[in-house]
Design an enzyme around this catalytic site. Structure first.
Site, PDB file in Angstrom:
ATOM      1  N   GLY A 120     -46.830  85.049 -51.232  1.00  0.00           N
ATOM      2  CA  GLY A 120     -45.761  85.566 -52.210  1.00  0.00           C
ATOM      3  C   GLY A 120     -45.783  87.046 -52.179  1.00  0.00           C
ATOM      4  O   GLY A 120     -44.871  87.662 -52.807  1.00  0.00           O
ATOM      5  N   TYR A 175     -39.683  78.540 -44.266  1.00  0.00           N
ATOM      6  CA  TYR A 175     -39.254  78.685 -42.633  1.00  0.00           C
ATOM      7  C   TYR A 175     -37.560  78.424 -42.857  1.00  0.00           C
ATOM      8  O   TYR A 175     -36.783  79.391 -42.282  1.00  0.00           O
ATOM      9  CB  TYR A 175     -39.535  77.644 -41.800  1.00  0.00           C
ATOM     10  CG  TYR A 175     -40.978  77.743 -41.348  1.00  0.00           C
ATOM     11  CD1 TYR A 175     -41.682  79.092 -41.380  1.00  0.00           C
ATOM     12  CD2 TYR A 175     -41.898  76.513 -41.292  1.00  0.00           C
ATOM     13  CE1 TYR A 175     -43.204  79.233 -41.205  1.00  0.00           C
ATOM     14  CE2 TYR A 175     -43.282  76.777 -40.927  1.00  0.00           C
ATOM     15  CZ  TYR A 175     -43.860  78.187 -41.067  1.00  0.00           C
ATOM     16  OH  TYR A 175     -45.142  78.231 -40.640  1.00  0.00           O
ATOM     17  N   GLU A 198     -48.701  79.541 -32.422  1.00  0.00           N
ATOM     18  CA  GLU A 198     -49.728  78.521 -32.610  1.00  0.00           C
ATOM     19  C   GLU A 198     -50.171  78.269 -34.032  1.00  0.00           C
ATOM     20  O   GLU A 198     -50.424  77.240 -34.435  1.00  0.00           O
ATOM     21  CB  GLU A 198     -50.702  78.697 -31.629  1.00  0.00           C
ATOM     22  CG  GLU A 198     -52.145  77.771 -31.477  1.00  0.00           C
ATOM     23  CD  GLU A 198     -51.696  76.461 -31.163  1.00  0.00           C
ATOM     24  OE1 GLU A 198     -52.438  75.386 -31.513  1.00  0.00           O
ATOM     25  OE2 GLU A 198     -50.572  76.259 -30.411  1.00  0.00           O
ATOM     26  N   TYR A 248     -56.679  73.956 -44.706  1.00  0.00           N
ATOM     27  CA  TYR A 248     -55.399  73.518 -45.483  1.00  0.00           C
ATOM     28  C   TYR A 248     -54.688  72.371 -44.890  1.00  0.00           C
ATOM     29  O   TYR A 248     -53.868  71.492 -45.796  1.00  0.00           O
ATOM     30  CB  TYR A 248     -54.384  74.803 -45.243  1.00  0.00           C
ATOM     31  CG  TYR A 248     -53.144  74.722 -45.982  1.00  0.00           C
ATOM     32  CD1 TYR A 248     -52.671  74.586 -47.525  1.00  0.00           C
ATOM     33  CD2 TYR A 248     -51.921  74.529 -45.185  1.00  0.00           C
ATOM     34  CE1 TYR A 248     -51.524  74.628 -47.931  1.00  0.00           C
ATOM     35  CE2 TYR A 248     -50.765  74.255 -45.688  1.00  0.00           C
ATOM     36  CZ  TYR A 248     -50.598  74.318 -47.208  1.00  0.00           C
ATOM     37  OH  TYR A 248     -49.182  74.260 -47.674  1.00  0.00           O
ATOM     38  N   GLU A 249     -54.622  72.153 -43.761  1.00  0.00           N
ATOM     39  CA  GLU A 249     -54.093  71.284 -42.936  1.00  0.00           C
ATOM     40  C   GLU A 249     -54.610  69.757 -42.754  1.00  0.00           C
ATOM     41  O   GLU A 249     -54.395  68.839 -42.134  1.00  0.00           O
ATOM     42  CB  GLU A 249     -53.691  71.529 -41.452  1.00  0.00           C
ATOM     43  CG  GLU A 249     -52.531  72.787 -41.377  1.00  0.00           C
ATOM     44  CD  GLU A 249     -51.976  73.136 -39.984  1.00  0.00           C
ATOM     45  OE1 GLU A 249     -52.724  72.636 -38.945  1.00  0.00           O
ATOM     46  OE2 GLU A 249     -51.058  73.728 -40.054  1.00  0.00           O
ATOM     47  N   VAL A 274     -51.760  82.560 -44.174  1.00  0.00           N
ATOM     48  CA  VAL A 274     -51.692  83.887 -45.022  1.00  0.00           C
ATOM     49  C   VAL A 274     -52.725  83.135 -46.205  1.00  0.00           C
ATOM     50  O   VAL A 274     -52.635  82.159 -46.440  1.00  0.00           O
ATOM     51  CB  VAL A 274     -50.453  84.296 -45.723  1.00  0.00           C
ATOM     52  CG1 VAL A 274     -50.718  85.391 -46.627  1.00  0.00           C
ATOM     53  CG2 VAL A 274     -49.659  84.875 -44.351  1.00  0.00           C
ATOM     54  N   ASN A 291     -45.883  69.572 -45.117  1.00  0.00           N
ATOM     55  CA  ASN A 291     -46.047  70.757 -45.595  1.00  0.00           C
ATOM     56  C   ASN A 291     -44.736  71.325 -46.200  1.00  0.00           C
ATOM     57  O   ASN A 291     -44.370  72.170 -45.599  1.00  0.00           O
ATOM     58  CB  ASN A 291     -46.587  71.778 -44.510  1.00  0.00           C
ATOM     59  CG  ASN A 291     -47.157  73.015 -44.925  1.00  0.00           C
ATOM     60  OD1 ASN A 291     -46.830  73.394 -46.024  1.00  0.00           O
ATOM     61  ND2 ASN A 291     -47.982  73.730 -44.315  1.00  0.00           N
ATOM     62  N   GLY A 302     -46.281  86.682 -45.016  1.00  0.00           N
ATOM     63  CA  GLY A 302     -45.681  85.695 -44.026  1.00  0.00           C
ATOM     64  C   GLY A 302     -44.529  85.882 -43.336  1.00  0.00           C
ATOM     65  O   GLY A 302     -44.379  85.976 -42.017  1.00  0.00           O
TER      66      GLY A 302
END
Length: 160
Positions: free
Chosen positions: A96, A134, A86, A28-29, A90, A127, A100
Site C-alpha cells: 500500500g 495488475y 519471475e 504467501y503462495e 513486497v 490471488n 509494488g
C-alpha cells in the site's frame, strides 16, 4: 521518465534480504516446502560474469522491503526481447506504499529503454489482491494460454 528513488538494481549485500523475500513469497503462495533457494545460488545467478537473472529491490525506511526477480525472454513473433517477471514480492507491512507499482514501473522502464516489447508474468488464479493490482496498472490476463511445466521425476525421465 520519472524514476522512483526507492527502487534500484540489487547489489551483492542485498542477497540475504532477497532470499528472505523469496521465501516470503513461497509462504504467501502456500508452497513454502517447494522453495529451496540459497543465498549462494542467488548470488551466483545475479552476479556471474554473464548473469541470466536480474533483480530490482525496493527500499522502505532504509531496508529492502520488496523485490522483482526477472530474466529476458524473446518473442519470435515480434523479433525482440521482453522481460519475464519471475517473482514480485513486497513485505506485507509495506504494501500500500507504492513499492509494488514502483518495482513494475522500473521493469517497464527497462523495457522501454532497451526496446523490449513485453513485460509478462504469471499469477495464481486465487490471488485476487495481486490480480486486482495488475489490472489497475492496465495489465490483462492471457486467458487463451495454459502454463505447462516439467519438473522432478517427469523431467528426469524425459531427459534421461
Amino acid at each position: 521518465m520519472q524514476i522512483d528513488e526507492r527502487v534500484r538494481r540489487a547489489r551483492r549485500e542485498d542477497v540475504p534480504a532477497i532470499v528472505e523475500l523469496v521465501y516470503g513469497l513461497a509462504y504467501y503462495e502456500r508452497a513454502p516446502d517447494e522453495c529451496h533457494l540459497t543465498a549462494a545460488q542467488l548470488e551466483t545467478a545475479l552476479f556471474a560474469d554473464a548473469p541470466a537473472v536480474f533483480c530490482h529491490v525496493a527500499e522502505h525506511e532504509g531496508e529492502v522491503a520488496g523485490c522483482a526477480l526477472w530474466f529476458l525472454s524473446f518473442s519470435t513473433w515480434r523479433g525482440v526481447h521482453g522481460i519475464y517477471l519471475e517473482d514480485l514480492f513486497v513485505r506485507p507491512e509495506t504494501r500500500g506504499t507504492g513499492l509494488g507499482k514502483a518495482l513494475l514501473t522500473a521493469l517497464a522502464q527497462e523495457c522501454v529503454t532497451n526496446g523490449y516489447e513485453r513485460l509478462e508474468w504469471s499469477v495464481l488464479n486465487w490471488n485476487t489482491p495481486a490480480i486486482d493490482f495488475y489490472k489497475s496498472l492496465g495489465a490483462g490476463p492471457q486467458d487463451e494460454w495454459m502454463v505447462y511445466r516439467l519438473t522432478d521425476a517427469a523431467l528426469a525421465q524425459l531427459g534421461s
